[in-house]
Design an enzyme around this catalytic site. Structure first.
Site, PDB file in Angstrom:
ATOM      1  N   CYS A  11      35.378  58.812  36.965  1.00  0.00           N
ATOM      2  CA  CYS A  11      35.381  57.431  37.450  1.00  0.00           C
ATOM      3  C   CYS A  11      36.593  57.225  38.337  1.00  0.00           C
ATOM      4  O   CYS A  11      37.718  57.590  37.962  1.00  0.00           O
ATOM      5  CB  CYS A  11      35.406  56.436  36.282  1.00  0.00           C
ATOM      6  SG  CYS A  11      35.424  54.698  36.805  1.00  0.00           S
ATOM      7  N   CYS A  14      39.213  52.351  39.433  1.00  0.00           N
ATOM      8  CA  CYS A  14      40.582  51.819  39.425  1.00  0.00           C
ATOM      9  C   CYS A  14      41.443  52.685  40.335  1.00  0.00           C
ATOM     10  O   CYS A  14      42.178  53.564  39.886  1.00  0.00           O
ATOM     11  CB  CYS A  14      41.137  51.783  38.009  1.00  0.00           C
ATOM     12  SG  CYS A  14      40.260  50.679  36.901  1.00  0.00           S
ATOM     13  N   CYS A  88      35.867  52.466  28.156  1.00  0.00           N
ATOM     14  CA  CYS A  88      36.731  52.038  29.267  1.00  0.00           C
ATOM     15  C   CYS A  88      37.818  51.090  28.773  1.00  0.00           C
ATOM     16  O   CYS A  88      37.535  50.101  28.091  1.00  0.00           O
ATOM     17  CB  CYS A  88      35.884  51.363  30.335  1.00  0.00           C
ATOM     18  SG  CYS A  88      36.849  50.659  31.693  1.00  0.00           S
ATOM     19  N   GLU A 262      28.148  21.677  43.761  1.00  0.00           N
ATOM     20  CA  GLU A 262      27.742  23.080  43.589  1.00  0.00           C
ATOM     21  C   GLU A 262      26.252  23.161  43.863  1.00  0.00           C
ATOM     22  O   GLU A 262      25.489  22.289  43.465  1.00  0.00           O
ATOM     23  CB  GLU A 262      28.060  23.559  42.170  1.00  0.00           C
ATOM     24  CG  GLU A 262      27.542  24.938  41.825  1.00  0.00           C
ATOM     25  CD  GLU A 262      28.119  26.021  42.718  1.00  0.00           C
ATOM     26  OE1 GLU A 262      27.320  26.801  43.275  1.00  0.00           O
ATOM     27  OE2 GLU A 262      29.365  26.088  42.859  1.00  0.00           O
ATOM     28  N   CYS A 340      39.447  34.465  46.584  1.00  0.00           N
ATOM     29  CA  CYS A 340      39.411  35.838  46.081  1.00  0.00           C
ATOM     30  C   CYS A 340      39.471  36.843  47.223  1.00  0.00           C
ATOM     31  O   CYS A 340      39.378  38.050  46.986  1.00  0.00           O
ATOM     32  CB  CYS A 340      38.153  36.067  45.231  1.00  0.00           C
ATOM     33  SG  CYS A 340      36.603  35.856  46.140  1.00  0.00           S
TER      34      CYS A 340
END
Length: 381
Positions: A11, A14, A88, A262, A340
């Site tokens: 993996c 990250c 994980c 929204e 974000c």
């Protein structure tokens, strides 16, 4: 953070995991400052909000592969085969403890994992959300409703093994494409939403509602936004892209009219439920909040009156030229922007030159990656 999956080379999600976390945070802060400082030369930079290095993700998006008798729960490799990541370290123990039970449930209910290379099978993903209370929302993303009766038949077994399970659903995603969920949701439990209490505000999270994956850092973000709004002391506030009402409900105050917009009907229903509960509890300002289901850009453009302050928390693409242009000409004294994606944030700030950034803060929702959430409070110059 030490990770056996990274060490084994199975993996690479990250990408910064080998960099000490304080160095990660300092670099992320420097990158954000380099991007935004030219647009905010007089802004005060508040200290970045650090995350826990492990156990911080309270929402898991696990790809299911393998076979009915030996399913994998994790990600896909380069060939589209399953790589199991049920240990994980990004997930807190209460969340990671669900993975082996859910894998056993796959076998018990005969849920055939979807094979991407062959485009065959049913179960594509399992999505699990953990509330601060320990409650769980589990969604089975499948290609069809073929297994619906088996899901219902074996659900009592799953609830017995996972007593914290409050909401379970079947999400239907028939297409073969790289998305996480489909448009159709079948709720399998009496409860339709998962209560998420953040800073004493109880939100009701529906299966398809957006909520940050790092609840601890999100709680700091909500408090910061509320502090910025209170400092501006607006008599009227609009929260555009309000979701289930998290920011709007944190910004309530006696004598302040709050409106949340929204596009999702389900999210607005959830926000109204939270507001009604707060009003019943006598929370100041809760009786003066209104939530409406509408497109933020279209709705704002039709309003005769303008607010004193606006809160925006758009998706990664940002506000876009239409809403940024509307804000520029709105006359609102204060804008609080939670982003974000610092790149789209910078683009939107360029489109609003009448505003001056007063304070900026990085909220590290995503350790071990280059992603970051940025909050900024803007005052009309």
């Amino acid at each position: 953070m030490q990770c056996d999956y990274w060490d084994a080379g199975v993996c690479r999600s990250c990408s910064l995991i080998e960099t000490p976390y304080p160095v990660q945070l300092a670099r992320k802060q420097a990158d954000v400052e380099a991007l935004l400082a030219p647009l905010a030369p007089t802004a005060r930079w508040l200290p970045p909000v650090a995350s826990a290095e492990s156990g911080f993700r309270t929402k898991a998006k696990m790809v299911v592969a393998g076979t009915v008798d030996a399913p994998t729960v994790g990600i896909l490799d380069a060939e589209g085969r399953g790589t199991d990541l049920r240990r994980c370290g990004l997930y807190p123990p209460a969340l990671s403890a669900t993975f082996p039970i859910l894998a056993e449930f796959i076998t018990r209910a005969s849920l055939e994992p979807y094979a991407v290379p062959e485009r065959r099978g049913e179960l594509k993903h399992i999505l699990v959300t953990l509330a601060p209370s320990g409650g769980l929302l589990v969604r089975f993303v499948m290609r069809s409703t073929e297994a619906l009766s088996r899901l219902r038949k074996h659900l009592p077994w799953l609830i017995e093994r996972l007593p914290a399970l409050e909401v379970a659903t079947l999400n239907v995603l028939p297409e073969h494409k790289a998305v996480t969920e489909g448009d159709r949701e079948i709720v399998l439990t009496p409860a339709q939403t998962l209560p998420m209490t953040v800073n004493d505000v109880t939100l009701h999270l529906g299966p398809r509602s957006f909520f940050q994956t790092n609840t601890a850092v999100a709680s700091v973000l909500y408090r910061q936004v509320a502090e910025w709004v209170d400092a501006a002391a607006p008599a009227s506030l609009w929260d555009l892209y309000c979701g289930v009402g998290g920011l709007a409900l944190h910004c309530l105050a006696a004598g302040r009219a709050v409106t949340g917009i929204e596009i999702s009907d389900a999210a607005i229903d959830a926000a109204r439920r939270s507001a009604a509960e707060m009003a019943d509890a006598g929370v100041g300002g809760a009786d003066a909040v209104t939530f409406l289901a509408a497109d933020a850009v279209a709705w704002a453009g039709t309003q005769a009156e303008r607010p004193d302050a606006v809160v925006v928390n758009p998706p990664r693409r940002g506000l876009g030229p239409d809403l940024a242009g509307w804000l520029e000409n709105s006359g609102a004294r204060t804008v609080v922007y939670s982003s974000c994606n610092p790149v789209s944030l910078a683009r939107d700030l360029e489109a609003m030159p009448s505003y001056t950034a007063r304070e900026i803060r990085l909220f590290d929702m995503f350790p071990h990656t280059g992603h970051g959430e940025v909050g900024v409070v803007l005052d009309r110059g």
